[in-house]
Design a protein around this motif. Structure first.
Motif, short mmCIF file in Angstrom:
data_model
loop_
_atom_site.label_atom_id
_atom_site.label_comp_id
_atom_site.label_asym_id
_atom_site.label_seq_id
_atom_site.Cartn_x
_atom_site.Cartn_y
_atom_site.Cartn_z
N GLU B 14 0.78 -1.12 0.06
CA GLU B 14 -0.37 0.08 -0.34
C GLU B 14 0.57 0.92 0.39
OE1 GLU B 14 -2.76 0.57 3.57
OE2 GLU B 14 -3.86 1.21 2.52
N GLY B 15 0.25 2.44 -1.02
CA GLY B 15 0.92 3.80 -0.49
C GLY B 15 2.51 3.70 -2.02
N ASP B 16 3.12 2.13 -2.56
CA ASP B 16 3.77 1.53 -3.37
C ASP B 16 2.71 2.08 -4.62
OD1 ASP B 16 5.79 -0.18 -2.66
OD2 ASP B 16 5.75 1.37 -1.82
N SER B 17 3.62 2.16 -5.88
CA SER B 17 3.12 2.60 -7.30
C SER B 17 2.91 1.16 -7.62
CB SER B 17 4.13 3.53 -8.17
OG SER B 17 3.86 4.91 -7.86
N ARG B 60 -4.83 9.26 -10.34
CA ARG B 60 -3.63 8.20 -10.06
C ARG B 60 -3.19 7.57 -10.67
NH1 ARG B 60 -4.64 4.82 -6.49
NH2 ARG B 60 -6.28 4.45 -6.61
N ASP B 78 0.06 5.07 -6.10
CA ASP B 78 -0.51 5.44 -4.26
C ASP B 78 -1.75 4.19 -4.23
OD1 ASP B 78 -2.55 7.53 -2.05
OD2 ASP B 78 -0.89 6.61 -1.88
N GLN B 80 -3.28 1.49 -3.81
CA GLN B 80 -4.40 1.59 -1.76
C GLN B 80 -5.42 -0.18 -2.65
OE1 GLN B 80 -4.92 4.44 0.09
NE2 GLN B 80 -3.41 5.20 -1.36
#
Lengths: 112, 112
Positions: B14-17, B60, B78, B80
């Protein structure tokens, strides 16, 4: 937000029986499609429909399949004599033009 | 013939691309699409790119198209947990033709 709807969500039928899958496309769309996805396989194009006639069909869409727009809102796929291998998720889609195709939630067809 | 290929699985935190890749074989593709499928749901159109573009960004999502290598990618910034789903790339080929050819889908798993 307008969406494509399909009924029923799940259809169980006996081999050899006829089934009709129903779709209500988005109201101002002019192009309508059917696709199917056999479990574990790719989504496959069946047929496209425009101006009350088939504009394109795949090899899968043989004589046992037919499509119809019986009124101003519904778009149907009929399978005349179902086979076991017709078991799949059937998706209806619609588009206003050549760009975005919006898909319905699908009808799961199970042929016993 | 037409063929669209994707890797089967991608896991990110989570939070990574996330970057989901797709290759296609037909150089006459006109539109290339990304669809998302959540469990038990239909195909949700995320974004699409016309074949004369190299890049398209939508919040995004960033789509990159390398026509020379016939390579399409979808980057989700980002990422989720709600992005966990199967992502399908699809192409339509030739002018006037609307049938979509789908890849087999990439299952994206987002770890919290």
């Amino acid at each position: 937000e307008p969406e494509v709807t399909q009924t029923p969500s799940h259809q169980v039928t006996q081999m050899g029986q006829e089934v009709i899958l129903r779709c209500v496309p988005i109201s101002n769309h002019l192009y309508f499609y059917w696709y199917r996805q056999i479990l574990g396989q790719k989504v496959e194009f069946l047929v496209s429909f425009y101006n009350n006639e088939i504009s394109e069909k795949s090899e899968i869409f043989d004589d046992q399949f037919s499509v119809e727009r019986p009124d101003g809102s519904n778009f149907t796929l009929k399978i005349r004599s179902t086979k076991l291998e017709d078991s799949a998720m059937y998706f209806c889609a619609s588009s206003r033009d050549m760009d975005e195709q919006f898909f319905g939630p699908g009808t799961r067809l199970t042929v016993l | 013939g037409e063929d669209v290929e994707q890797s089967l699985f991608l896991s990110v935190r989570e939070g990574d691309s996330s970057v989901i890749n797709c290759t296609y074989t037909d150089s006459s593709s006109t539109y290339l699409y990304w669809y998302k499928q959540e469990p038990g749901a239909g195909l949700q159109l995320l974004t699409y790119i016309f074949s004369n573009m190299d890049m398209k960004q939508d919040q995004r999502l960033t789509v990159l198209l390398n026509k020379k290598d016939k390579h399409l990618s979808l980057r989700i910034a980002d990422t989720q947990t709600g992005d966990s789903a199967i992502y399908f790339c699809a192409e339509s080929i030739g002018t006037g033709r609307r049938a979509l050819t789908f890849g087999s889908g990439t299952r994206l798993q987002v770890q919290p």
